[in-house]
Design an enzyme around this catalytic site. Structure first.
Site, PDB file in Angstrom:
ATOM      1  N   GLU A 109      -0.544  -1.955   5.215  1.00 49.48           N
ATOM      2  CA  GLU A 109       0.340  -1.855   6.381  1.00 49.48           C
ATOM      3  C   GLU A 109       0.225  -0.489   7.033  1.00 49.48           C
ATOM      4  O   GLU A 109       0.289  -0.366   8.257  1.00 49.48           O
ATOM      5  CB  GLU A 109       1.800  -2.109   5.958  1.00 49.48           C
ATOM      6  CG  GLU A 109       2.787  -2.116   7.122  1.00 49.48           C
ATOM      7  CD  GLU A 109       3.218  -0.738   7.569  1.00 49.48           C
ATOM      8  OE1 GLU A 109       3.349  -0.530   8.799  1.00 49.48           O
ATOM      9  OE2 GLU A 109       3.419   0.153   6.735  1.00 49.48           O
TER      10      GLU A 109
ATOM     11  N   ASP B 215       0.802  -1.218   0.000  1.00 53.27           N
ATOM     12  CA  ASP B 215       0.000   0.000   0.000  1.00 53.27           C
ATOM     13  C   ASP B 215       0.836   1.271   0.000  1.00 53.27           C
ATOM     14  O   ASP B 215       2.014   1.275   0.342  1.00 53.27           O
ATOM     15  CB  ASP B 215      -0.962   0.012   1.180  1.00 53.27           C
ATOM     16  CG  ASP B 215      -0.237  -0.096   2.523  1.00 53.27           C
ATOM     17  OD1 ASP B 215       0.731  -0.864   2.620  1.00 53.27           O
ATOM     18  OD2 ASP B 215      -0.641   0.590   3.483  1.00 53.27           O
TER      19      ASP B 215
END
Length: 419
Positions: A165, A107
């Site tokens: 994350e 991400d």
């Protein structure tokens, strides 16, 4: 100002095998493609589609849609296990072959990129400002190499491409979905490209590497009134200011000086006019610590202080406190494994950095609570090329030479662990 210590150490390309050197241009291409198309947590649709396309192209078994956008690739080795380490002794059946997991996050962050590069983010307000595009490229390169060299390792490698994350956290839902099962993972490793270390270094240590992350929101309610008549009010700003000061005593006077911890108030909002005493104040902040013995302690102590101050001043409060991630705790044996293989890739002794702790947090910690493992830092800063901006900065970028180094370290760990 960035420290000159972030100038790169010597990178000996001969320490990286020719087949991985040959992958370097492809690693850079993949990383830059991902960098141009960053996506926030649990929205990594383009990213996961690209990963899936590559895994299908290479004929690698994989599962998709785990925790929304997560992917797990499985590669089985074809090497016969070493007799000394994988037999149960005379008359006993062979021990199970090892299973090693490699984790990479996918991400990006809600940041507007300020770099003027050909691969600049094409998504407004979203940027890979922490290196996760590089993590994904390294994991893809590792998957490709292992799929082409299955005769060099025994057992199974599971490569986990994890969403979110940066928040709200994709590791825990992936674990709950069973990514460490069938087959059961024996150990897990992962890396973070790290602009706090120069290219040519690896930060690896046993024990605590990164801190627990806990967050709080606090609303203090007083009684507003005229700025010239404070005796008729309960000044929320005064109460909140006392709280801010008192919270600093938790670390200064309640935490063992041998342990490291941080209590930070990051937001303070109150008041609306020069001559009005505020009736409320809003604070928010974060708590960080390494030692798991403080699990649950800070939230309790923080509320005790807030409650006492508010009671003494005639105010009330609403507190929301939650634990985001536990500390990242490395297993000593797996850290030794990573260190021993990293020493073959970087120049020693200066290329290995054992004192590399940070109060930053990471949800890799949830994986490390389930199975032994090691999370380590791969130095990626290069001040001489102006590639040393800190993580989460709108001009963050890193020296892509680190990509091939990451693949080499991962592959060596697989070959050693799965021997």
């Amino acid at each position: 100002m960035v420290s000159t210590s972030l100038n790169p150490l010597t990178v000996d390309r001969d320490r990286i095998r020719p087949n991985i050197q040959a992958l370097q241009a492809q690693l850079v291409e993949w990383r830059r493609r991902l960098h141009q198309r960053p996506e926030l947590g649990f929205k990594e649709l383009i990213t996961s589609e690209f990963i899936t396309q590559k895994l299908q192209e290479w004929g690698i078994e994989h599962q998709t849609g785990i925790a929304k956008t997560g992917i797990v690739a499985t590669i089985n080795g074809k090497k016969h296990p070493t007799p000394d380490s994988r037999t149960g002794g005379f008359g006993n059946p062979p021990l199970p072959t090892p299973v090693l997991a490699i984790r990479a996050d996918m991400d990006a962050l809600p940041i507007q990129e300020q770099n003027d590069v050909p691969y600049k983010s094409q998504h407004d307000g979203v940027m890979h400002a922490c290196g996760h595009d590089g993590h994904t490229a390294i994991a893809l390169g590792t998957a490709y190499y292992l799929s082409q060299h299955q005769e060099d390792f025994a057992g199974t490698v599971k490569i986990i491409f994890q969403p979110a994350e940066e928040g709200p956290g994709g590791a825990k839902p992936m674990i709950e979905a069973g990514v460490l099962k069938n087959p059961d993972v024996d150990a897990i490793i992962g890396l973070h490209l790290w602009n706090n270390l120069p290219l040519g270094t690896v930060g690896v240590r046993s024990g605590a590497l990164m801190a627990a992350v806990e967050l709080f929101d606090l609303k203090i309610k007083g009684k507003g009134g005229h700025g010239a008549m404070p005796h008729q009010t309960v000044d929320a700003i005064v109460v909140a200011s006392q709280v801010v000061n008192a919270l600093q005593t938790i670390v200064a006077r309640n935490v063992d000086p041998i342990d490291s911890a941080v209590v930070t108030v990051g937001e303070f909002h109150a008041g609306s006019a020069h001559n009005v005493i505020a009736d409320s104040a809003h604070l928010s902040g974060t708590v960080r610590y390494f030692n798991p013995k403080y699990d649950g302690y800070f939230g309790q102590r923080l509320e005790q202080i807030i409650a006492g101050i508010c009671q003494s001043q005639g105010a009330t409060y609403e507190l929301d406190y939650w634990q985001l991630y536990p500390p990242v705790i490395n297993n000593s044996e797996i850290a030794d494994l990573v260190r021993s293989q990293a020493e073959k890739v970087v120049e020693t002794p200066f290329g290995i950095v054992p004192e590399c702790q940070t109060m930053g947090g990471e949800d890799m910690s949830f994986f490390l609570q389930e199975v032994p493992g090691c999370y380590f830092f791969l130095g990626a800063a290069n001040l001489s090329r102006n590639l040393a901006y800190p993580h989460h900065h709108p001009r963050f970028d890193f020296d892509e030479t680190a990509l091939g180094m990451g693949v080499e370290i991962f592959v060596r760990c697989v070959e050693k662990f799965c021997s």
